[in-house]
Design a protein around this motif. Structure first.
Motif, PDB file in Angstrom:
ATOM      1  N   VAL A 126       0.856  -1.179   0.000  1.00 41.15           N
ATOM      2  CA  VAL A 126       0.000   0.000   0.000  1.00 41.15           C
ATOM      3  C   VAL A 126       0.895   1.233   0.000  1.00 41.15           C
ATOM      4  O   VAL A 126       1.808   1.345   0.817  1.00 41.15           O
ATOM      5  N   THR A 128       1.574   5.169   0.604  1.00 42.56           N
ATOM      6  CA  THR A 128       1.013   6.201   1.476  1.00 42.56           C
ATOM      7  C   THR A 128       1.839   7.472   1.420  1.00 42.56           C
ATOM      8  O   THR A 128       3.049   7.444   1.187  1.00 42.56           O
ATOM      9  N   ASP A 131      -1.994  10.865   5.158  1.00 44.45           N
ATOM     10  CA  ASP A 131      -3.225  10.080   5.235  1.00 44.45           C
ATOM     11  C   ASP A 131      -3.784   9.735   3.857  1.00 44.45           C
ATOM     12  O   ASP A 131      -4.900   9.252   3.734  1.00 44.45           O
ATOM     13  N   LEU A 132      -2.988   9.974   2.816  1.00 49.32           N
ATOM     14  CA  LEU A 132      -3.360   9.571   1.461  1.00 49.32           C
ATOM     15  C   LEU A 132      -2.856   8.157   1.229  1.00 49.32           C
ATOM     16  O   LEU A 132      -1.668   7.867   1.415  1.00 49.32           O
ATOM     17  N   ARG A 133      -3.746   7.249   0.821  1.00 49.01           N
ATOM     18  CA  ARG A 133      -3.390   5.840   0.640  1.00 49.01           C
ATOM     19  C   ARG A 133      -3.884   5.341  -0.716  1.00 49.01           C
ATOM     20  O   ARG A 133      -5.016   5.628  -1.110  1.00 49.01           O
ATOM     21  N   ASP A 135      -3.952   1.635  -2.825  1.00 48.31           N
ATOM     22  CA  ASP A 135      -3.706   0.193  -2.829  1.00 48.31           C
ATOM     23  C   ASP A 135      -3.692  -0.287  -4.283  1.00 48.31           C
ATOM     24  O   ASP A 135      -4.745  -0.371  -4.921  1.00 48.31           O
ATOM     25  N   ARG A 143      -8.396   8.950   1.498  1.00 47.07           N
ATOM     26  CA  ARG A 143      -7.723  10.015   2.236  1.00 47.07           C
ATOM     27  C   ARG A 143      -8.538  10.281   3.494  1.00 47.07           C
ATOM     28  O   ARG A 143      -9.758  10.414   3.434  1.00 47.07           O
ATOM     29  N   LEU A 162       3.293   8.703  -6.174  1.00 45.03           N
ATOM     30  CA  LEU A 162       3.436   8.144  -4.830  1.00 45.03           C
ATOM     31  C   LEU A 162       4.681   7.271  -4.717  1.00 45.03           C
ATOM     32  O   LEU A 162       5.346   7.253  -3.677  1.00 45.03           O
ATOM     33  N   PRO A 222       3.962  14.447   1.698  1.00 44.60           N
ATOM     34  CA  PRO A 222       3.015  13.743   2.564  1.00 44.60           C
ATOM     35  C   PRO A 222       2.051  14.624   3.343  1.00 44.60           C
ATOM     36  O   PRO A 222       1.154  14.119   3.965  1.00 44.60           O
TER      37      PRO A 222
END
Length: 228
Positions: A126, A128, A131-133, A135, A143, A162, A222
């Protein structure tokens, strides 16, 4: 993610290219072994889909040449040949995985994504940034715990940034890896997609993660720092 397909069956190669591009990959195609080896050496790819029975230079030789030169780009071998000894030879020359034709496209895609995730240090399961993720396996973006709907191309741009979080990435680099070398449209398409992403992953949350690097391109940070 940028993928090289080395396959001499033109219809199969075209179908594979179209399918992968629909999933957000940038895809280059080589129709014989010599061109495939040259492209693999001259460009940076995230994975290579490699047929074995190729004109001019077979897949075993291509794999052996790349590994001998220290190129460890993940390689998924495809072949019409059956038998465990062919599979063993493919793996022994340095391939990471092996599929026999005819193959389910869904299986091929799953195997390809597994290869891209295999190196947990370089390719975390994942991605990151604060708090932005994102998958890559489920193709989902969140988010602050909220789901964000993105298109396949938007996801590809966001995934590329990312994976290089904190780095200044040029528009040309983004274009090459997400759209591919043969893209003949307006290069400002990158700006269009970054703007779309900002409207989805930044502005609704009061963030400024997608930063403009003036005169160069973009950087993903980030948090909400930066001057973009």
């Amino acid at each position: 993610m940028r993928v090289l397909v080395v396959e001499d069956e033109e219809r199969f190669a075209a179908g594979l290219r179209d399918g992968l591009e629909a999933e957000g990959f940038a895809v280059d195609v080589a129709l014989d072994g010599v061109d495939g080896l040259w492209m693999a050496r001259e460009n940076t790819y995230d994975a290579i889909v490699l047929d074995i029975m190729l004109p001019r230079l077979n897949g075993y030789r291509i794999c052996r040449e790349l590994r001998g030169a220290g190129d460890w780009t993940p390689i998924l071998m495809l072949t019409a040949k059956e038998g465990e000894w062919d599979e063993i030879e493919g793996l022994d020359t340095g391939a990471d995985d092996y599929l026999t034709k005819p193959v389910s496209y869904a299986v091929l895609l799953a195997r390809l994504r597994a290869l891209l995730r295999r190196d947990a240090h370089q390719r975390p399961a994942v991605l990151t940034a604060g708090d932005l993720r994102l998958d890559p396996a489920t193709r989902t973006v969140t988010r602050a715990g909220r789901d964000i709907e993105v298109t396949a191309r938007e996801l590809a741009v966001l995934e590329f940034l990312l994976r290089r979080a904190g780095e200044a990435v040029s528009k040309r680099t983004i274009l090459d890896h997400v759209w591919g070398d043969d893209f003949e449209g307006d290069p400002n398409i990158v700006e269009v997609y970054v703007r779309r992403l900002r409207n989805k992953v930044d502005r609704p949350f009061g963030r400024r993660s997608l930063v403009t690097v003036r005169g160069h391109g973009y950087r993903l940070v980030p948090d909400d720092s930066g001057d973009g």
